[in-house]
Design a protein around this motif. Sequence first.
Motif, PDB file in Angstrom:
ATOM      1  N   GLU A 112     -13.454  -6.231  24.233  1.00 14.43           N
ATOM      2  CA  GLU A 112     -12.728  -7.006  23.212  1.00 14.43           C
ATOM      3  C   GLU A 112     -11.375  -6.388  22.917  1.00 14.43           C
ATOM      4  OE1 GLU A 112     -13.214  -8.052  18.513  1.00 14.43           O
ATOM      5  OE2 GLU A 112     -14.923  -8.435  19.830  1.00 14.43           O
TER       6      GLU A 112
ATOM      7  N   ARG B 292      -7.771  -8.201  23.347  1.00 15.39           N
ATOM      8  CA  ARG B 292      -6.827  -8.376  22.228  1.00 15.39           C
ATOM      9  C   ARG B 292      -5.494  -7.670  22.489  1.00 15.39           C
ATOM     10  NH1 ARG B 292      -8.930  -7.488  16.380  1.00 15.39           N
ATOM     11  NH2 ARG B 292      -6.963  -8.576  16.060  1.00 15.39           N
TER      12      ARG B 292
ATOM     13  N   SER C  52      -9.116  -4.133  15.710  1.00 11.43           N
ATOM     14  CA  SER C  52     -10.228  -4.516  16.584  1.00 11.43           C
ATOM     15  C   SER C  52     -11.434  -3.603  16.376  1.00 11.43           C
ATOM     16  CB  SER C  52      -9.769  -4.471  18.048  1.00 11.43           C
ATOM     17  OG  SER C  52     -10.841  -4.797  18.913  1.00 11.43           O
TER      18      SER C  52
END
Length: 509
Positions: free
Chosen positions: A26, A30, A47
């Motif tokens: 992730e 991002r 994040s």
Amino acid sequence: MRLFGSRAESPEAARPIPRDVEALEELVHRLDGASDEDSAWRITVESTVRFYNFGYGAIWVPDSAGRLQVLHESGPLVPQVQAAGRNDPGELVNRALRTRSAVFDDNADVATGCRRWQAAAKAGMVAAAVLPVVKGTEVSGVFEYYAPVPFYADEARKEKFAAIVRMGDRARKSAIAAAELRQVANDREAVTTVVTRLGQASDSQTSIKAALDAVRTAFGWAYGSFWAIDGELNVLKFQLESGSAGDEFRRVTLAATFAEGVGLSGRAWRARDLVFVRDLAELTDCVRAPAAQRAGVRSGVCFPIMSGDRIVGTMDFFTTEYIDLSESRAAALRNVQQLVSQRLDVVRGTERAAANARDLLDTVDRLRNASQDATSVAEQAVARASAMTAEVAALGQASTAIGDVIKIISSIAEQTNLLALNATIEAARAGESGKGFAVVAGEVKELARETAEATQKVADQIAGIQASAETVANGIHTTSETIGKMDAVQARMNDVLAEQAEMARALQG
């Protein structure tokens, strides 16, 4: 592996679920949206906090003096941690910085030198993780996280987590490199846009406005303004604006002036180069700084506008978020500065040429009017000279007629003189009886003599008048010829002035 799990009565029951790879995936995803190093730090903190449900996360980076400063914070406990120590990193962060290794702690009561950790614990956090980012031999940043669940940090997990951090940092660096490449491409496109917009402008005002609009929109900034140097007061005065940063900021901008070296624009004036300020709050000598803070204006950049080696004004731009100025963007802005300066020089040169052409055309028109007046006067003079020539000729004719009359009078005087002489002779012959007649004859003779003398004087004067009339007539004739020549010269002057008028119109167009 999941680093944080729910509270449990035994370590076996509380063993975390392996989700670290998902967190890394992730983060990498991002980071694709990062535009620079600053945004990459922010994305990493946000994040991590979001994925692991941390109560607080921050990134500390060293400033130019090597002191750690909070760059970004995230999580629901930001107000509490900030209140405990906004600019004091505390014991855990300093230890990670000093040892260049991760620091884990689950007992805030022991870490008495870390008010931030104690504030987080008071708000319900039970674990702290402080992770340095080492670049070569230097620490480029320190992550600080507080979690609401226990953190199991045996040596193996520490090493694995350190590996995850290193991979995340590599992803961050790769994202920064990609962002820099994108920024270089965007900067080149921005310069091209500015060039295109400037090429469409026809005068200095529209050129300045086009440059302000093009730079502001191409780089994604909120507000831009142009300041011109007032030669009499030797200060920068507001001229034009683009975009908006709030009514208060605009009011202060419109009323402001800057001396050399004062404020953002004044510093660019003095430096004769690009000036960037990441935080406008640092500009204690700028009247716009307080309004900027209230309006949420963060960073500012300004460059001078040159004419040859002389500064004629400045252009400044502002953002509503903190930005860093990369070398490529600084180079792009310096290119923009040169392009705008050169274009304004060309446009203003054209405007000056057009103004000179208008002045020349006005002068030519006045000369043509004066030339036409002179031609008219010359024509009138020729007409008057012709009339005077005729009058002098008539005077000559009258003088000739008078001369003829004088000749007749002279002839009569001569005959009278002869008659008087004969009368005298006859009176002498008559003797005593002719004496009276002799006296009369003598008087007649004397009158004839005086008449002859007066007639001669009149004849001499008439001869003088005739000679003067001839001289005047010759002079008038010569004057008429000269005026005729002047009229020819005047006609040639009119032709030249007509050519100059056409040249002036061509320059004006």
